[in-house]
Design an enzyme around this catalytic site. Structure first.
Site, PDB file in Angstrom:
ATOM      1  N   LYS A 278     -13.749  32.514  -6.786  1.00  0.00           N
ATOM      2  CA  LYS A 278     -13.462  33.737  -6.072  1.00  0.00           C
ATOM      3  C   LYS A 278     -14.972  34.656  -6.327  1.00  0.00           C
ATOM      4  O   LYS A 278     -15.650  34.386  -7.706  1.00  0.00           O
ATOM      5  CB  LYS A 278     -12.924  34.396  -6.680  1.00  0.00           C
TER       6      LYS A 278
ATOM      7  N   HIS B  54      -5.733  31.345 -15.407  1.00  0.00           N
ATOM      8  CA  HIS B  54      -6.876  32.122 -14.286  1.00  0.00           C
ATOM      9  C   HIS B  54      -6.994  33.265 -15.542  1.00  0.00           C
ATOM     10  O   HIS B  54      -8.131  33.640 -15.781  1.00  0.00           O
ATOM     11  CB  HIS B  54      -5.693  32.795 -13.319  1.00  0.00           C
TER      12      HIS B  54
ATOM     13  N   GLU C 104       0.866  40.084  -8.537  1.00  0.00           N
ATOM     14  CA  GLU C 104       1.345  39.611  -7.409  1.00  0.00           C
ATOM     15  C   GLU C 104       2.747  40.219  -5.908  1.00  0.00           C
ATOM     16  O   GLU C 104       3.216  40.704  -7.587  1.00  0.00           O
ATOM     17  CB  GLU C 104       1.672  38.361  -6.456  1.00  0.00           C
TER      18      GLU C 104
ATOM     19  N   HIS D  87      -9.100  27.764  -9.612  1.00  0.00           N
ATOM     20  CA  HIS D  87      -9.523  29.014  -8.289  1.00  0.00           C
ATOM     21  C   HIS D  87      -9.887  30.215  -8.456  1.00  0.00           C
ATOM     22  O   HIS D  87     -10.608  30.738  -8.090  1.00  0.00           O
ATOM     23  CB  HIS D  87      -8.729  28.608  -7.094  1.00  0.00           C
TER      24      HIS D  87
ATOM     25  N   ASP E 105       1.167  29.047 -15.475  1.00  0.00           N
ATOM     26  CA  ASP E 105       1.146  29.046 -14.453  1.00  0.00           C
ATOM     27  C   ASP E 105       0.129  29.877 -13.814  1.00  0.00           C
ATOM     28  O   ASP E 105      -1.028  29.969 -13.141  1.00  0.00           O
ATOM     29  CB  ASP E 105       1.814  29.789 -13.142  1.00  0.00           C
TER      30      ASP E 105
ATOM     31  N   LYS F 211      -4.346  22.368 -11.574  1.00  0.00           N
ATOM     32  CA  LYS F 211      -3.559  22.522 -12.710  1.00  0.00           C
ATOM     33  C   LYS F 211      -2.012  22.852 -11.933  1.00  0.00           C
ATOM     34  O   LYS F 211      -1.666  22.832 -10.879  1.00  0.00           O
ATOM     35  CB  LYS F 211      -4.442  23.800 -13.284  1.00  0.00           C
TER      36      LYS F 211
ATOM     37  N   ARG G 274       3.248  10.121   0.754  1.00  0.00           N
ATOM     38  CA  ARG G 274       4.135   9.189   0.869  1.00  0.00           C
ATOM     39  C   ARG G 274       4.297   8.879   1.523  1.00  0.00           C
ATOM     40  O   ARG G 274       4.451   8.313   2.414  1.00  0.00           O
ATOM     41  CB  ARG G 274       5.469   9.849  -0.189  1.00  0.00           C
TER      42      ARG G 274
HETATM   43  C1  BG6 Z   1      -2.056  29.549  -8.424  1.00  0.00           C
HETATM   44  C2  BG6 Z   1      -0.409  30.470  -8.902  1.00  0.00           C
HETATM   45  O1  BG6 Z   1      -2.521  28.949  -8.949  1.00  0.00           O
HETATM   46  O2  BG6 Z   1      -2.599  30.933  -8.447  1.00  0.00           O
HETATM   47  C3  BG6 Z   1       0.687  31.083  -8.184  1.00  0.00           C
HETATM   48  O3  BG6 Z   1       0.264  29.057  -9.192  1.00  0.00           O
HETATM   49  C4  BG6 Z   1      -0.178  31.971  -7.549  1.00  0.00           C
HETATM   50  O4  BG6 Z   1       1.421  31.631  -8.383  1.00  0.00           O
HETATM   51  C5  BG6 Z   1      -1.694  31.850  -7.401  1.00  0.00           C
HETATM   52  O5  BG6 Z   1       0.936  32.787  -6.884  1.00  0.00           O
HETATM   53  C6  BG6 Z   1      -2.529  32.859  -6.892  1.00  0.00           C
HETATM   54  O6  BG6 Z   1      -3.661  33.047  -5.943  1.00  0.00           O
HETATM   55  P1  BG6 Z   1      -4.175  34.063  -5.287  1.00  0.00           P
HETATM   56  O7  BG6 Z   1      -5.608  33.014  -5.154  1.00  0.00           O
HETATM   57  O8  BG6 Z   1      -3.731  33.912  -4.846  1.00  0.00           O
HETATM   58  O9  BG6 Z   1      -4.242  35.099  -6.322  1.00  0.00           O
END
Ligand code: BG6
Length: 497
Positions: free
Chosen positions: A181, A239, A215, A177, A234, A147, A51
């Site tokens: 990995k 994942h 995390e 993602h 999330d 996502k 934007r």
């Molecule tokens: C994302 C989430 O998809 O993955 C985040 O939205 C999260 O909240 C992240 O921190 C973690 O990814 P990675 O690759 O750092 O483990």
């Protein structure tokens, strides 16, 4: 050992949401790395779209900052990369900027065209409509969806329908993602390129499976988004369930996109539903309070958000897969923010030996564990029992057969986005979620969210820097099992002991 780099075909990549966090933290650095490796052809172009009214140079300056860490040693490559970048101010709700985009893309009408939606999912439909209205969806187009794809099954269907009106499924790349990995892909190599594990990979030999994605960070600057999502949407919906699928799926006939995704879908469809009758025994949600992280005091989630909230920052689940291979084998999943460390791993816990021939003096015989560490220190470790060397009778000891990828290969581990972006250009959908998978995952998550919504309970508190609420420990200990802990994973620490 250096891998052979094959250049991809020329492409135009349009990143919507180009000034956002993901583009800066992940997409631009990943593209730069691929450019540095020689994988991008000279003709490849990147168009940032967002934007904000920005000049091309101003956006290039932002991009330069995004790649600064990796660019320092490669000034020429950085200059070449930045020269590929263009910027247009446009969005999904007005027509401004779109005809300029059409003009740019018309310069190379037959080239691979990637539309990357790094925006909120409400914009996916409107963006597709504009792409169609301006005649930009060519035969060589691909659309990439980040996502979350919706907030539940109904909204995810609406998003997928809107995208599907313009792009056929074969052109849609839904990113998770975690699938990019290295170690996640290694899970497929481990299972399907080695004859050793397959005969054991079933309820007869596996006691249970643990999947942890921990995390140490809090929600940082993302509290606004995060509070509408929570850990279930999330992390678990995508994942963790994807990891579970890769562990549990049947071996596909080929590693083609649909063969792999067909098998993952069957796993999702076989997940035991969570209901009012079993939720108390199968799902725990938590929210962090103030505590300690990374050596300092940190505030609780509500303080970071600036309001009290019922959103979960931690989830633990005891999942079941109702099929012959996995009947009776619990899959314990847990994920959370502000846990003691950043750690993602999958633990396959084999069954104990059926009979011990050893005397009590030999010590405890632990069952074998296969640990697949996704991050940090990627590697695979198989825990076995051996005889403690030397005299003193038969004393048994648990030791790991150990493979660290960094030590074995000595190469830099590419970021997941590097692999995924190149797969999109190459047209390989294997590591992307198909519509039916995303919807099957929502079908499992939706009832949990509904039960939470209707419940008087709120997420259980846990202090930042701990492994979640005590109920998460009880979830597994109730079954006579414990969460896997490998304090010695780090080999320097191990060598020193
Ligand atoms: C994302 C989430 O998809 O993955 C985040 O939205 C999260 O909240 C992240 O921190 C973690 O990814 P990675 O690759 O750092 O483990």
């Amino acid at each position: 050992m250096t891998a052979r780099i094959i250049q991809v075909d020329p492409f135009d990549l349009v990143v919507f949401g180009a000034t956002g966090d993901l583009a800066r933290r992940k997409l631009l650095p990943a593209l730069f790395q691929r450019d540095l490796a020689g994988q991008l052809p000279d003709a490849a172009r990147i168009v940032g779209a967002a934007r904000s009214t920005l000049s091309r140079d101003a956006y290039r300056a932002q991009a330069a900052e995004a790649i600064a860490r990796d660019a320092a040693e490669h000034p020429e490559a950085a200059a070449r990369f930045l020269a590929r970048i263009d910027y247009l101010a446009l969005d999904g709700v007005s027509d401004g900027g779109w005809s300029e985009l059409a003009t740019r893309l018309a310069e190379a009408p037959d080239r691979i065209r990637v539309f990357y939606f790094s925006t909120s999912p409400e914009l996916f439909g409107p963006l597709c409509e504009r792409i169609q209205a301006h005649g930009l969806a060519s035969a060589q187009s691909r659309v990439v969806l980040e996502k979350p794809i919706g907030k539940n099954l109904a909204s995810s269907r609406a998003v997928n329908d809107a995208v599907g009106r313009v792009f056929p499924e074969a052109c849609v790349y839904r990113i998770d993602h975690y699938l990019g990995k290295e170690t996640v892909q290694n899970l497929m190599a481990l299972r399907f390129a080695n004859a050793l594990f397959e005969p054991l990979w079933r309820a007869a030999h596996i006691d249970h499976v643990q999947i942890t994605v921990a995390e140490s960070l809090g929600v940082e600057g993302r509290a606004g988004y995060y509070d509408t999502a929570g850990a279930m949407r999330d992390m678990v919906q995508n994942h963790l369930l994807q990891l579970l699928c890769l562990v549990a799926m049947e071996p596909p006939g080929q590693l083609t996109a649909d063969a792999v995704r067909d098998e993952k879908l069957k796993v999702l469809q076989a997940l035991r539903p969570v209901s009012a009758a079993n939720i108390a025994q199968t799902v725990v949600r938590g929210q962090y309070r103030a505590g300690a992280a990374n050596g300092g005091a940190v505030p609780g989630y509500a303080d970071e958000l600036g309001a009290s909230s019922g959103t979960e920052t931690f989830v633990a689940v005891k999942a079941g897969i109702e099929n012959w291979r996995w009947a009776g084998v619990p899959f314990y999943l847990r994920t959370g923010k502000r846990l003691p460390e950043r750690l993602s791993e999958i633990v396959i816990a084999f069954r104990p030996i059926p009979h011990s021939a050893f005397s009590e003096r030999a010590g405890t015989i632990h069952s074998n564990h296969l640990v697949i560490r996704l991050q940090p220190d990627e590697g695979v470790r198989l825990w076995l029992m051996i005889k403690d060397p030397g005299p003193g009778g038969m004393r048994l000891k648990q030791v790991p057969l150990d493979m660290s990828f960094a030590e074995a290969f000595g190469v830099r581990n590419p970021d997941a986005y590097e692999r995924l972006l190149m797969d999109i250009v190459r047209g390989n959908q294997t590591l992307f979620m198909r519509r039916d998978e995303v919807e099957a995952a929502w079908s499992w998550v939706d009832p949990v969210m509904a039960l939470w919504r209707d419940s008087e309970d709120t997420p259980k508190p846990y202090a930042a820097g701990t492994w979640g609420p005590s109920a998460a420990i009880a979830l597994i200990e109730r079954d006579g099992r414990t969460w896997h802990e490998d304090a010695n994973w780090n080999r320097d620490a191990r060598l020193a002991t």
